[in-house]
Design an enzyme around this catalytic site. Structure first.
Site: not given
Length: 315
Positions: A19, A48, A103, A133, A172, A202, A230, A232, A274
């Site tokens: 991203c 990550h 970010c 985060e 996010t 996000c 990670s 996400n 990532s």
């Protein structure tokens, strides 16, 4: 004579992989190495992904967990996940050169948190305990002014200050569906809770989950390329599993469990925010060794987001 290889259609999710925030963070480390020379220290993994981290190590980056591990005469980069306010404050106190690779979408949540506290509100923060985060966001506001919510049950039972005007914010990189359920529970219990002006999850996290939902009905199994830490990437595998599609998270091609994979007719393939595209190609090449491969890109939502680099590195 060799047996013919079975046919395999690979449906490649789009968008997938890097991203804008990850791209920016990696560029920041590369530019810092160009500007200051090696070594450049990085507090926490910049993103990550082990492959990304190892490549940057090879260029001269040194990854540390705490600022005291950074010598006084070397620059330090803060990771894309964000850091508590105490970290740049300590860096300034020591006279360190530092670059913040947080970010911009995480920074937006930080600013929202500060504004809500200034308004006298108590924040219910939806996220995963221990995630960098979450630690960084809690570190933007006074201790005790924010409460972590991880589940619907938390939302229904958590103790909050009785006099507090409440608001909520979110990490996010959460599951869009899980978060919606937690938010619904909070709104049912606290009808006057302040809602964020815009979505905190996000665009990249939302888009990658939507892309998996779009291809899942056609897939027998799904592979997600990403790191086990990670957030996400883990969410992408969960999205597929909830739709009844067996999914596995792998870091790279060597991690493919061929017994688990078997001989599906259609395999879904995606990558967390990532994970570099190079690892997607690596997995496809490994599959090509065993199958007659047909690749299809399943375009979902084009992404054109670009974030500016810090002035001190591009001036």
């Amino acid at each position: 004579m060799a047996e013919p290889r079975p046919n395999l259609r690979v449906l490649i999710a789009a968008p997938r992989g890097f991203c804008a925030g990850v791209d920016r963070a990696i560029q920041i480390v590369e530019l810092a190495l160009e500007r200051y020379g090696a070594p450049v220290f990085v507090r926490h993994e910049i993103v990550h992904n082990r492959f990304v981290v190892e490549r940057l190590k090879g260029m001269g980056a040194i990854f540390v967990e705490e600022l005291q591990e950074v010598p006084d005469d070397r620059p330090v980069v803060f990771s894309a996940h964000g850091v508590p306010k105490s970290v740049p404050s300590e860096a300034q106190g020591r006279g360190l050169t530092y670059v913040d690779a947080t970010c911009p979408l995480v920074s937006k949540v930080h600013r929202q948190a500060e504004r809500l506290i200034d308004e006298g509100r108590h924040i219910l923060f939806i996220g995963h305990a221990g995630h960098p985060e979450v630690i960084g966001t809690f570190g933007q506001v006074p201790a005790g002014s924010m409460t972590l919510i991880e589940t619907v049950e938390d939302a229904q039972t958590i103790d909050v200050p009785t006099s507090a005007d409440l608001a909520f914010l979110t990490q996010t990189t959460l599951s869009v569906d899980d978060t919606a359920a937690v938010v619904d529970a909070l709104k049912a219990r606290f009808p006057d809770i302040r809602v964020p002006r815009s979505e905190d999850i996000c665009y990249a996290t939302s888009n990658r989950q939507a892309a998996v939902k779009a291809i899942a009905p056609e897939c027998d199994k799904l592979i997600v390329i990403g790191a086990p830490n990670s957030s996400n990437s883990l969410r992408l595998a969960e999205v597929a599993e909830r739709l009844g599609v067996p999914a596995r998270l792998i870091q790279r091609a060597a991690d493919i469990d061929w017994d688990w994979l078997g001989q599906p007719e259609t395999l879904g393939l995606t990558a967390g925010a990532s994970a570099p595209e190079l690892l997607v190609r690596e997995v496809l090449e490994a599959l090509r060794q065993r199958f007659e491969l047909t690749e299809e890109i399943a375009d979902h939502t084009p992404e054109r987001m670009v974030f500016k680099l810090p002035r001190e590195l591009v001036a």
